[in-house]
Design a protein around this motif. Structure first.
Motif, short mmCIF file in Angstrom:
data_model
loop_
_atom_site.label_atom_id
_atom_site.label_comp_id
_atom_site.label_asym_id
_atom_site.label_seq_id
_atom_site.Cartn_x
_atom_site.Cartn_y
_atom_site.Cartn_z
N TYR A 145 3.22 8.04 31.92
CA TYR A 145 1.97 7.70 32.62
C TYR A 145 1.60 8.90 33.46
N GLN A 186 -1.67 10.18 35.84
CA GLN A 186 -2.99 9.84 36.35
C GLN A 186 -3.38 10.77 37.50
N ALA A 188 -2.87 -0.27 39.41
CA ALA A 188 -2.56 0.31 38.10
C ALA A 188 -1.12 0.83 38.06
N GLU A 194 2.61 -0.20 36.04
CA GLU A 194 3.35 0.74 35.20
C GLU A 194 4.85 0.70 35.47
#
Ligand code: ATP
Ligand code: MG
Length: 220
Positions: free
Chosen positions: A196, A198, A215, A219
């Protein structure tokens, strides 16, 4: 300051990093999360050049500095000497004092490491990192041994130092809120890779209404 391509690392028959790719841009503050044992510290040690038994391509800025969870200070050297230890040339006290002042330890210059509190020792290791004027600062759970209030102060300090010095930071942490407070990019490690990735807007609200918080929680 860091570019990693196809990095793999095994301990015996246990593969910890598996063809991992990662690029860190200059000045970025990157938080790295992931469950215990997933390989975060292993990756950091490789970036710090403390482990060279790897396969893959690892390019890291020459000027990098590390601060670990439990700072290792030489007990027989005064605090300021610990700060400039290992730098080329004669020990530069002025430089050490400037760095110690920057982390709020101007009054601890001449003491022995054993009299420092945990939070103070942690700040000494930050000062030791700063005098190296790194392009990349590697931090492995630097706040986890601190009490809550000291931790908040230390987190703020790292944020300020980052803004002032403009170096890239890679911060390993278990703390989602800490990651979202400090970083402008968050990574989660999964199956030996970055699962992941971001980039965050620095101007977003930094509380539980932050969509990034929701979010990222999902995860982990
Ligand atoms: P934590 O969040 O608990 O600090 P981590 O993500 O930092 O975990 P690592 O310390 O990188 O995890 O370890 C990853 C895996 O590699 C673990 O299974 C660990 O047991 C193993 N490992 C790490 N160092 C060694 C070593 N020197 N010899 C053998 N196995 C190791
Ligand atoms: Mg670790």
């Amino acid at each position: 300051p860091a570019a990693v391509r196809g990095l793999s690392k095994s301990f015996g028959d246990r593969t910890v990093l598996d063809e991992l790719d990662l690029e860190i841009e200059p000045g970025q503050f990157v938080a790295l999360l992931g469950p215990s044992g997933c390989g975060k510290s292993t990756l950091l040690r490789i970036l710090a050049d403390l482990d060279q038994e790897v396969s893959g391509d690892v390019q890291v800025a020459q000027r990098r500095a590390v601060a670990f969870q439990r700072p290792r200070l030489m007990p027989w050297k005064r605090v300021w000497r610990n700060v400039v230890l290992g730098l080329p040339g004669r020990p530069d006290k002025e430089r050490a004092v400037a760095a110690l002042e920057e982390v709020g330890l101007g009054h601890r210059v001449d003491v022995w490491p054993k009299v420092l509190s945990g939070g103070e020792a942690q700040r000494v290791s930050l000062a030791r990192a700063l005098v190296r004027e790194p392009d990349l600062l590697l931090l492995d759970e630097p706040f986890s041994a601190l009490d809550a209030l000291t931790r908040i102060k230390a987190q703020r300090l790292v944020g300020e130092l980052w803004r002032r010095h403009g170096c890239a930071v890679l911060l390993v942490t278990h703390d989602v809120e800490e990651a979202l407070l400090l970083a402008d990019r968050v990574l989660v490690m999964r199956d030996g890779r970055i699962g992941y990735d971001q980039v965050l807007d620095l101007d977003r609200p930094r509380d539980v209404t932050d969509p990034a918080f929701v979010a990222l929680r999902a995860e982990l």
